[in-house]
Scaffold this active site. Structure first.
Site, PDB file in Angstrom:
ATOM      1  N   VAL A 126       0.871  -1.173   0.000  1.00  0.00           N
ATOM      2  CA  VAL A 126       0.000   0.000   0.000  1.00  0.00           C
ATOM      3  C   VAL A 126       0.907   1.221   0.000  1.00  0.00           C
ATOM      4  O   VAL A 126       2.050   1.158   0.439  1.00  0.00           O
ATOM      5  CB  VAL A 126      -0.977   0.028   1.205  1.00  0.00           C
ATOM      6  N   SER A 127       0.390   2.335  -0.502  1.00  0.00           N
ATOM      7  CA  SER A 127       1.229   3.507  -0.715  1.00  0.00           C
ATOM      8  C   SER A 127       1.510   4.331   0.527  1.00  0.00           C
ATOM      9  O   SER A 127       2.512   5.006   0.606  1.00  0.00           O
ATOM     10  CB  SER A 127       0.595   4.416  -1.767  1.00  0.00           C
ATOM     11  N   SER A 128       0.610   4.306   1.495  1.00  0.00           N
ATOM     12  CA  SER A 128       0.821   5.150   2.667  1.00  0.00           C
ATOM     13  C   SER A 128       0.390   4.439   3.938  1.00  0.00           C
ATOM     14  O   SER A 128      -0.321   3.438   3.898  1.00  0.00           O
ATOM     15  CB  SER A 128       0.065   6.466   2.518  1.00  0.00           C
TER      16      SER A 128
END
Length: 193
Positions: A9-11
């Protein structure tokens, strides 16, 4: 012949649960997961997974955007995986299966990698257009500066500097401000005075 899952996931505030659940449903033996932007090359868990990859292993992802940043990145990754005699499968992108010597698979990988890249480029373009419009309307001020002139730590750092009895290194250690930020603020202070 191991089933290896890769989740990204990106964040920090994004939840990987959906990806984990989908990969656990197919019975992966190992699961590598990380919270890091796909745009960066520094993906420690991906590096560990690739270093441990063995002949006959299959890497499973929920979709290509979880493991690649760009079309070029996809091709480099596929070359590494093939070089180790392993496979890559995507649950969403069912056409992707490196285990078959099928010229259509390489063709589709090229097309779909290009489509993914186009989608990212369009998102960036729309974002730039939105920022430009917001600037024209006076609504965009940019990123909030961490060390603005009223920041307590920066104020204290400037006071210590003006006293003249400490080095910049000492001041930065006491106030927990980076030397680059301190020098930037000092330059702004000198230009304004």
């Amino acid at each position: 012949m191991r089933k290896i899952g890769y989740v990204r996931v990106s964040s920090v505030d994004q939840n990987p649960s959906r990806q984990i659940m989908q990969l656990e449903e197919i019975g992966v033996d190992f699961l590598f997961q990380e919270k890091v932007s796909g745009a960066t090359q520094d993906r420690p868990q991906l590096k560990i997974m690739m270093a441990d990859l063995q002949k006959g292993d299959t890497i499973f992802v929920t979709d290509l955007t979880r493991i690649t940043r760009s079309t070029r990145d996809l091709f480099e990754l596929v070359d590494q995986i093939k070089g180790k005699g392993a496979n890559l499968k995507s649950l969403k992108d069912t056409w992707l299966d490196l285990s078959e010597d099928n010229p259509y698979s390489q063709f589709l990988m090229t097309v779909m990698g290009g489509v993914n890249q186009l989608e990212r480029d369009l998102i960036r373009m729309r974002q730039r257009e939105g920022i430009d419009l917001a600037k024209k309307e006076g609504k965009y001020t940019g990123r909030v500066k961490k060390y603005h002139k009223n920041h307590a730590g920066m104020k204290h750092a400037m006071e210590l500097y003006e006293k003249g009895n400490m080095t910049v290194k000492q001041i930065c250690e006491i106030t927990n401000i980076s030397p680059a930020s301190f020098y930037r603020r000092l330059r702004e202070h000198r230009e304004n005075n």
